[in-house]
Design a protein around this motif. Structure first.
Motif, PDB file in Angstrom:
ATOM      1  N   VAL A 332     -12.231  24.108  28.220  1.00  0.00           N
ATOM      2  CA  VAL A 332     -13.648  25.091  27.971  1.00  0.00           C
ATOM      3  C   VAL A 332     -13.126  26.248  27.171  1.00  0.00           C
ATOM      4  N   GLY A 333     -14.116  27.034  26.555  1.00  0.00           N
ATOM      5  CA  GLY A 333     -14.039  28.280  25.965  1.00  0.00           C
ATOM      6  C   GLY A 333     -14.007  28.398  24.461  1.00  0.00           C
ATOM      7  N   GLU A 334     -13.656  27.193  23.959  1.00  0.00           N
ATOM      8  CA  GLU A 334     -13.715  27.158  22.229  1.00  0.00           C
ATOM      9  C   GLU A 334     -13.877  25.850  21.877  1.00  0.00           C
ATOM     10  N   PRO A 335     -14.089  25.543  20.676  1.00  0.00           N
ATOM     11  CA  PRO A 335     -14.164  24.282  20.158  1.00  0.00           C
ATOM     12  C   PRO A 335     -12.972  23.395  20.467  1.00  0.00           C
ATOM     13  N   LEU A 336     -13.209  22.167  21.179  1.00  0.00           N
ATOM     14  CA  LEU A 336     -11.961  21.551  21.383  1.00  0.00           C
ATOM     15  C   LEU A 336     -11.888  20.401  19.997  1.00  0.00           C
ATOM     16  N   ASN A 337     -10.973  20.639  19.419  1.00  0.00           N
ATOM     17  CA  ASN A 337     -10.445  19.902  18.158  1.00  0.00           C
ATOM     18  C   ASN A 337     -10.065  18.574  18.534  1.00  0.00           C
ATOM     19  N   PRO A 338     -10.705  17.437  17.631  1.00  0.00           N
ATOM     20  CA  PRO A 338     -10.504  16.074  17.831  1.00  0.00           C
ATOM     21  C   PRO A 338      -8.927  15.819  17.946  1.00  0.00           C
ATOM     22  N   GLU A 339      -8.381  16.565  17.200  1.00  0.00           N
ATOM     23  CA  GLU A 339      -6.749  16.445  17.049  1.00  0.00           C
ATOM     24  C   GLU A 339      -6.303  16.582  18.279  1.00  0.00           C
ATOM     25  N   VAL A 340      -6.662  17.539  19.152  1.00  0.00           N
ATOM     26  CA  VAL A 340      -6.130  17.653  20.442  1.00  0.00           C
ATOM     27  C   VAL A 340      -6.630  16.472  21.487  1.00  0.00           C
ATOM     28  N   ILE A 341      -7.633  16.074  21.178  1.00  0.00           N
ATOM     29  CA  ILE A 341      -8.141  14.989  22.036  1.00  0.00           C
ATOM     30  C   ILE A 341      -7.077  13.828  21.903  1.00  0.00           C
ATOM     31  N   ARG A 342      -6.931  13.610  20.445  1.00  0.00           N
ATOM     32  CA  ARG A 342      -5.755  12.623  20.125  1.00  0.00           C
ATOM     33  C   ARG A 342      -4.711  12.841  20.819  1.00  0.00           C
ATOM     34  N   TRP A 343      -4.169  13.980  20.842  1.00  0.00           N
ATOM     35  CA  TRP A 343      -2.997  14.087  21.253  1.00  0.00           C
ATOM     36  C   TRP A 343      -2.919  13.939  22.833  1.00  0.00           C
ATOM     37  N   GLY A 344      -4.049  14.525  23.349  1.00  0.00           N
ATOM     38  CA  GLY A 344      -4.210  14.006  25.109  1.00  0.00           C
ATOM     39  C   GLY A 344      -4.091  12.539  25.310  1.00  0.00           C
ATOM     40  N   MET A 345      -4.776  11.930  24.370  1.00  0.00           N
ATOM     41  CA  MET A 345      -4.736  10.330  24.631  1.00  0.00           C
ATOM     42  C   MET A 345      -3.272   9.941  24.500  1.00  0.00           C
ATOM     43  N   LYS A 346      -2.533  10.705  23.526  1.00  0.00           N
ATOM     44  CA  LYS A 346      -1.142  10.001  23.384  1.00  0.00           C
ATOM     45  C   LYS A 346      -0.122  10.393  24.572  1.00  0.00           C
ATOM     46  N   VAL A 347      -0.296  11.628  24.962  1.00  0.00           N
ATOM     47  CA  VAL A 347       0.716  12.208  25.869  1.00  0.00           C
ATOM     48  C   VAL A 347       0.208  12.085  27.318  1.00  0.00           C
ATOM     49  N   PHE A 348      -0.895  12.008  27.752  1.00  0.00           N
ATOM     50  CA  PHE A 348      -1.497  12.052  28.822  1.00  0.00           C
ATOM     51  C   PHE A 348      -2.044  10.631  29.314  1.00  0.00           C
ATOM     52  N   ASN A 349      -2.380   9.847  28.291  1.00  0.00           N
ATOM     53  CA  ASN A 349      -3.072   8.473  28.286  1.00  0.00           C
ATOM     54  C   ASN A 349      -4.483   9.062  28.999  1.00  0.00           C
ATOM     55  N   LYS A 350      -5.054  10.335  28.418  1.00  0.00           N
ATOM     56  CA  LYS A 350      -6.222  10.668  29.255  1.00  0.00           C
ATOM     57  C   LYS A 350      -7.105  11.196  28.303  1.00  0.00           C
ATOM     58  N   ARG A 351      -8.429  11.305  28.222  1.00  0.00           N
ATOM     59  CA  ARG A 351      -9.423  11.747  27.509  1.00  0.00           C
ATOM     60  C   ARG A 351      -9.611  13.251  27.795  1.00  0.00           C
ATOM     61  N   ILE A 352      -9.636  14.273  27.041  1.00  0.00           N
ATOM     62  CA  ILE A 352      -9.852  15.573  27.542  1.00  0.00           C
ATOM     63  C   ILE A 352     -11.620  15.728  27.245  1.00  0.00           C
ATOM     64  N   HIS A 353     -12.029  16.048  28.336  1.00  0.00           N
ATOM     65  CA  HIS A 353     -13.360  16.322  28.293  1.00  0.00           C
ATOM     66  C   HIS A 353     -13.717  17.797  28.110  1.00  0.00           C
ATOM     67  N   ASP A 354     -14.472  17.861  27.018  1.00  0.00           N
ATOM     68  CA  ASP A 354     -14.971  19.215  26.679  1.00  0.00           C
ATOM     69  C   ASP A 354     -16.205  19.616  27.756  1.00  0.00           C
ATOM     70  N   THR A 355     -16.248  21.169  27.813  1.00  0.00           N
ATOM     71  CA  THR A 355     -17.400  21.848  28.356  1.00  0.00           C
ATOM     72  C   THR A 355     -17.811  23.034  27.774  1.00  0.00           C
ATOM     73  N   TRP A 356     -19.187  23.087  27.665  1.00  0.00           N
ATOM     74  CA  TRP A 356     -19.790  24.239  27.112  1.00  0.00           C
ATOM     75  C   TRP A 356     -20.439  25.047  28.014  1.00  0.00           C
ATOM     76  N   TRP A 357     -20.293  26.251  28.311  1.00  0.00           N
ATOM     77  CA  TRP A 357     -21.124  27.383  28.910  1.00  0.00           C
ATOM     78  C   TRP A 357     -20.761  28.580  28.599  1.00  0.00           C
ATOM     79  N   MET A 358     -21.199  29.831  29.160  1.00  0.00           N
ATOM     80  CA  MET A 358     -20.771  31.106  28.920  1.00  0.00           C
ATOM     81  C   MET A 358     -20.874  31.735  30.187  1.00  0.00           C
ATOM     82  N   THR A 359     -20.400  33.152  30.092  1.00  0.00           N
ATOM     83  CA  THR A 359     -20.336  34.038  31.277  1.00  0.00           C
ATOM     84  C   THR A 359     -21.626  34.178  31.453  1.00  0.00           C
TER      85      THR A 359
END
Ligand code: WTA
Length: 572
Positions: A332-359
């Protein structure tokens, strides 16, 4: 490189099918899960802690806490007793009553959580202050809220200008060897002897719960007031989006000074009776992986900047740890780059799930659910019970694939109740047609996925923290050498954005690197480290409107080599 859509992954999730739920869901069904649907009276701290302490979860660990010197755990029953004790201390020695503002200014520790819950049990409104705030930031918030009670540490007390805060009556200090007088009291001493029986203050669901100060593009930070009713959505999203289940060990890396650290660091996990890991101290990649391994964290909620810093630390470190316990990872908190998702798949074997909301929104609004296909780069889809759209500046809905204002139909349960002392500001968020305008620009694709494009206003998101340029500019102007200041967010590969300040000096001051360093330090010690400009550029004059307003968009265009757009309002 664009990632292809990541297919949904089979699992026994709380939310089985997004489509089914989206059409049939009603928030009223969630209300029925709480006892107060009959009495009408409610208390968040009771629902989050005491309710579980009276069930089979009594001896379940509610809080695992670790920092450099402590390693502790607390069951739901212990949290109930300790927060009752804290409540009794606030009542007896701070005269805390329903509606009073109790501010908490301390680093993460079990006491922070116990004090927060204790104050909520009395019906007080809690104001959490991030530990990095310096005197100016602390003063603004305590002054605007007219806080009556403060809980802090001896170290942080030095940044509280007590003499200038007439409403502040009692200061509880958490530490050892506290010198007491009638204003300064040793918190732990009284907690130790306080009764663990407390009469909870039952409040209305629209009574105040928590006050988070947050930045806009103009003016001082504003107090976003949330009420007890927020629990409906915080509970439900903790189930659907965080997918918290009975056996989970959950770790949210956010500090309670920010909304993620309360909505999903306190309320969401505990409303669902989940074991919550809290880690104090600073970010270090090895410590973070060790936390996951040592506590067998199953659900992990963090932020793009943190993921990027972990990425930067290299994948070799990860091999030293067994992270196979991880089941579900969120951001959460900022745009989640596809690059980070790709890294998450590689090192954790997990999809990182983005969430959007605000204070202001109090809880998740647009998310990638565990059961859903993920389009990397997209924030996902609105949660059931929430209607989102892209609208133009007149409030008309735009068709798919058109960029515009990301807006939400008013009426979701965790929506802010007001802006403290500033109803007009609150009103300004809404179109008469009932749309809440987020200040983000985005588009929606033909499948209903939302894609973040940027802020419409000048708000800066640096390392996931929201900084108002006005607040930084005001602080810069207090420096004796500064005549004019304009502050922008400059894109940065790790931090999302960094703060860049353009400064015009007063006559008689020479431009130099020393002066830059001094000005930077001035903001750091006066406001907060994360609000200090990483870059300062001197200019003879700054672009201004004829009415004297600094034109940040022109500064940004200069910085990024973009067209400056319409300059007709600029002074000659
Ligand atoms: C930004 C944090 C892109 C956005 C909970 C929003 C995001 C502001 C995302 C709120 C996301 C938050 N993708 N941008 N998933 N989540 N933002 O109030 O600009 O600290 O308006 O709340 O963060 O920041 P705040």
């Amino acid at each position: 490189m664009k990632l292809v859509t990541l297919p949904s992954v089979k699992g026994d999730y709380n939310l089985k099918s997004y489509e089914d739920m989206y059409t049939s869901f009603d928030w009223k069904d969630v209300e029925r899960e709480f006892s107060w649907s009959e009495t009408g009276k409610v208390n968040m701290a009771y629902e989050a802690i005491d309710r579980h302490a009276n069930t089979f979860r009594k001896n379940k660990v509610a809080l695992y806490y670790r920092d450099e010197t402590r390693n502790e755990k607390y069951t739901f029953k212990e949290m109930k007793d300790l927060s009752n004790k804290a409540g009794n201390v606030f009542k007896a020695y701070g005269n805390v009553e329903k509606g009073d503002r109790v501010f908490i200014f301390m680093p993460r520790s079990p006491e922070l959580y116990i004090a927060t819950l204790g104050a909520i049990k009395l019906g007080a409104i809690v104001g959490p202050l991030f530990e990095a705030f310096m005197e100016g930031a602390v003063k603004d918030r305590l002054e605007d809220s007219e806080a009556k009670v403060l809980v802090t540490t001896p170290e942080l007390l030095k940044r509280v200008p007590v003499d200038q805060l007439p409403a502040l009556k009692t200061i509880f200090i958490v530490g050892s060897d506290i010198e007491e007088d009638d204003k300064y009291l040793d918190f732990l001493k009284y907690v130790k002897t306080a009764s663990k029986d407390l009469e909870i203050e039952w409040v209305d669901r629209t009574d105040g719960l928590i006050l988070h100060y947050t930045s806009g593009s103009t003016g001082k930070p504003k107090g976003v007031l949330h009420v007890h009713n927020a629990m409906i959505q915080q509970y439900q999203t903790a189930k659907w989006v965080l997918d918290l289940q009975e056996e989970d060990i959950y770790w949210c890396t956010a500090d309670p000074g920010w909304v993620t650290g309360t909505s999903y660091g306190i309320f969401g996990p505990w409303l669902t009776g989940t074991s919550n890991v809290i880690v104090g101290g600073r970010f270090k990649p090895e410590d973070w992986y060790k936390t996951i391994e040592d506590f067998s964290v199953t659900v992990w909620y963090s932020a793009p900047t943190a993921f990027r810093m972990l990425m930067g630390a290299g994948d070799e470190i990860i091999k030293k740890f067994d992270l196979s316990c991880l089941r579900h990872v969120l951001s959460v908190g900022e745009p989640l780059n596809p690059e980070v998702i790709r890294w998450g798949m590689k090192v954790f074997n997990k999809r990182i799930h983005d969430t959007w909301w605000m204070t202001e929104t109090g809880a998740h609004l647009i998310c990638n659910y565990p059961c859903m296909e993920i389009k990397p780069g997209s924030m996902g889809k609105p949660i059931p019970g929430v209607e989102a759209a892209i609208i133009d500046d007149q409030g008309n809905e735009l068709p798919p694939n058109r960029m515009g204002n990301l807006a939400i139909k008013k009426g979701w349960p965790s929506m802010m109740h007001t802006i403290w002392n500033n109803q007009a500001k609150y009103d300004s968020y809404f179109f008469p047609s009932g749309w809440y305008v987020s200040g983000d620009s985005a588009y929606m694709d033909e499948d209903g996925y939302f894609w973040f494009q940027g802020r419409v206003d000048d708000v800066i998101m640096t390392s996931g923290e929201r900084v108002g340029p006005f607040e930084v500019e005001s602080k810069l102007l207090e420096h004796p050498a500064v005549a004019e200041a304009g502050v922008i967010g400059k894109p940065d590969p790790v931090r999302g954005e960094i703060i860049k300040a353009f400064v015009a000096l007063l006559e008689g001051y020479e431009e130099s690197d020393e002066l830059k360093g001094e000005i930077r330090q001035f903001v750091k010690t006066g406001l907060a480290a994360h609000a200090a400009p990483r870059e300062i550029e001197f200019r003879d004059k700054l672009p201004k409107t004829r009415s004297g307003k600094i034109m940040r968009r022109v500064l940004k265009a200069w910085e990024l080599d973009l067209p400056t757009g319409d300059l007709s309002t600029m002074e000659d």
